[in-house]
Design an enzyme around this catalytic site. Sequence first.
Site: not given
Length: 475
Positions: A376, A170
């Site tokens: 995720e 991320e």
Amino acid sequence: MPEPETPVSFPSTFLWGAATSAYQIEGAVREGGRTPSIWDTFSHTPGKTAGGDHGDIAVDHYHRYRDDVALMAELGLTAYRFSISWSRVQPTGRGPAVQVGLDFYRRLVDELLDKGIKPAVTLYHWDLPQELEDAGGWPERDTAYRFAEYAQIVGEALGDRVEQWITLNEPWCSAFLGYSSGVHAPGRTEPAASLKAAHHLNLAHGLGTVALRSVMPARNSVAVSLNSSVVRPLSQDPGDLAAAQKIDDLANGVFHGPMLHGAYPATLLEATSSLTDWSFVQDGDLATIRQPLDALGLNYYTPALVSSAANAPTGPRADGHGSSDHSPWPAADDVAFHQTPGEQTEMGWTIDPTGLHDLIMRYSREAPGVPIYVTENGAAYDDKMDADGRVHDPERVAYLHGHLSAVRKAITDGADVRGYYLWSLMDNFEWAYGYGKRFGAVYVDYTTLARTPKSSALWYGQAARTGALPPAVQD
């Protein structure tokens, strides 16, 4: 009587995993030569985290990893994604490796392999060594080169036994929550610097990929995990469509543009021209960033709903990325975020599995031929242990069933999805929210640090063992 639910099955090679990150679970922040990261500094700064919580002990995975791996094996997981603490293996972010730090990860990998669990290493999950931040952090170009050196160190140490590698987790959060809104470490609020940080994270990915491949067997897979947003306009009004394009560029194109296509979107450069002329992009950078990917990791939680600010009442920014007077969206003050309708998790994030399907299908088109992993996906709920010592979390079971069904639909629709990593294996330090948000499939008593699988962990373990989703409603 209703018809019995038809089991939703997955390919036999599908990986059933769970994910964690170093600072959130390891603790032992002063052992083995480890030096502070930006999250050590940030979490010990008054007012930055809920309740002043920090990761000094976290859930003590550093000392309890063998028990944690045994628990994964007992549940039936076939893969585990974890991150390396840069400060643990290369204190201060420069110089030679500290073998005692690398030895921890060697032992962890050996333990996983011994239990038949496939390790997946993430090199960077937000915990930049503090000394590199003191030198300027991600807005400084040199940080990308330091990352490449670190990647080579870890690749040399673990590349013979770990086949799955992820450079960055991320990078959007690292760049824009860390340097624009300031709700994540290092807590800076400099929109122009956040765009430089984004570019240097991209460059770090490219340089790190080259470094890994220079020291690892060719069989190994190198990927990146992006928290790409599913951005939806409030209406088909031209202003709302323009707002959605702007946020899509800032959430997605700023990373997948150079990584997958070798260029930043022209609309992004134009929209941010009031902040920067992008002269920090040097000759050759885009070619370096556009390294062929062996796989692509996608992290998904909730979609975004946006409009032109002219089409919305003023109020708090409902983008799901924490409360700050400073926006994580540079040069996008003309965009309004709206709460999407539907049930919400404890984070206030709307539950919408269609967004995960849409995201997978989009990246099947953006990166044709590149296998996809959901690296995720998960939900926070206010989990409680009952008098019998059990933790029943039917909401999380329903969440997982819905999102894994969306993954299976994407596979049916032609997407090459190879695995799913539940976020998270266990309750842990949830960044600025401290220990107040529980994402784990395994409950952690923060006083004793005892681990107790929740009903969602048992449900997910059954899915992992059978390759099919059990009913969402358990007897």
